[in-house]
Design an enzyme around this catalytic site. Structure first.
Site, PDB file in Angstrom:
ATOM      1  N   TYR A   1     -24.391  -3.261  57.865  1.00  0.00           N
ATOM      2  CA  TYR A   1     -25.335  -2.642  56.918  1.00  0.00           C
ATOM      3  C   TYR A   1     -24.866  -1.214  56.575  1.00  0.00           C
ATOM      4  O   TYR A   1     -25.109  -0.714  55.477  1.00  0.00           O
ATOM      5  CB  TYR A   1     -26.752  -2.649  57.508  1.00  0.00           C
TER       6      TYR A   1
ATOM      7  N   LYS B   1     -31.477   3.876  53.482  1.00  0.00           N
ATOM      8  CA  LYS B   1     -32.845   3.411  53.771  1.00  0.00           C
ATOM      9  C   LYS B   1     -33.586   4.430  54.641  1.00  0.00           C
ATOM     10  O   LYS B   1     -34.799   4.599  54.498  1.00  0.00           O
ATOM     11  CB  LYS B   1     -32.832   2.035  54.450  1.00  0.00           C
TER      12      LYS B   1
END
Ligand SMILES: NC(=O)c1ccc[n+]([C@@H]2O[C@H](COP(=O)([O-])OP(=O)(O)OC[C@H]3O[C@@H](n4cnc5c(N)ncnc54)[C@H](O)[C@@H]3O)[C@@H](O)[C@H]2O)c1
Length: 260
Positions: A156, A163
């Site tokens: 990720y 995020k």
């Protein structure tokens, strides 16, 4: 009459019928909301127009969030058809594909960092800035996050940093808009096979791992995320702001070994 009757909600990020935005739009429509949508470029326009029409909307506006001009034009066009906006859904994320696999330090670059943070985090504040004069007094803004903000998740990489920034954005935006009665929240959704997710290396392995280890022993659906989104966009959640709500079958609440 649903619990979003009389609410006008702008939904960004609709790309396919697997998009989280599609699940949110379906739940909002079911609860009586009037919807408007955005699309990112002309190539995708027809597809979004068609899905919007299925969802009872003919308000479909272009908005690439990397452009301040496009955001301003979208807000102005929306102002021509709606006197006020009761809800905004930010369901947008992007990082260059090469930054979403392998060793984090090998894959990250200044450019990938900037793009990921610009498109996936700053754009939420940018939309709120542009739409602020049109927001109803009890409007609700909502974004989509992922566990990679809180923990290192394989592949990720830079999206996790973006995020984390997005989740901080939720808290600062909630403070900035709270005096006006406007609420800002996020949903941290479990992994779902969408087009954006297809860009993350080894995504199927993550889905499988959640199925094995989440308390509910399964993954979540866009309909389930949509239901929570509809709640957070509604007056039912009138005292909830600055919050990131996990909709992840409980995965984020357990440590290794539970339920084995
Ligand atoms: N799928 C998952 O596993 C998952 C989990 C948690 C959070 N999320 C988040 O949910 C949100 C929606 O993603 P999704 O999984 O539904 O995938 P998706 O591919 O259906 O949606 C991503 C959207 O981002 C839009 N987008 C990308 N760049 C843009 C730009 N410059 N301007 C405007 N729009 C742009 C795309 O057009 C698309 O509509 C993203 O923020 C994603 O990170 C996804």
């Amino acid at each position: 009459m649903g619990f979003l009757a009389d609410k006008k909600i702008l939904i960004t990020g609709l790309l396919s019928n697997r998009s989280i935005a599609y699940g949110i739009a379906k739940a909002c429509k079911r609860e009586g909301a009037t919807l408007a949508f955005t699309y990112v470029n002309d190539k995708l326009k027809d597809r979004v127009v068609e899905m919007a029409s299925e969802l009872g909307s003919d308000i479909v506006l272009r908005c690439d969030v990397s452009s301040d001009e496009e955001i301003a034009a979208m807000a102005a066009d929306l102002g021509k058809v709606w006197d006020k906006v009761d809800g905004v859904v930010h369901s947008i994320g992007f990082a260059p594909r090469e930054a979403l696999s392998g060793d984090y330090l090998d894959s990250v670059s200044r450019e990938a960092f900037q793009i990921a943070h610009d498109i996936s985090s700053y754009s939420f504040a940018a939309l709120a800035k542009a739409l602020r004069p049109q927001l109803a007094d009890n409007a609700a803004l909502l974004t989509l996050s992922y566990l990679g903000a809180e923990r290192a998740v394989v592949n990720y990489n830079v999206m996790g940093l973006a995020k984390a920034s997005l989740e901080a954005n939720v808290r600062y935006m909630a403070s900035a808009l709270g005096a006006q009665g406007i609420r800002v929240n996020g949903i941290s959704a479990g992994p779902i096979k969408t087009l954006a997710a297809a860009g993350i290396a080894g995504f199927s392995k993550i889905l499988h791992h959640v199925e094995e280890s989440a308390p509910l022993k399964r993954n979540v659906t866009i309909e389930e995320v949509g239901n929570v989104a509809a709640f957070l966009l509604s007056d039912l959640s009138s005292a909830v702001t600055g919050e990131i709500m996990h909709v992840d079958a409980g995965y984020s609440t357990v440590a290794a070994g539970m339920g084995e």
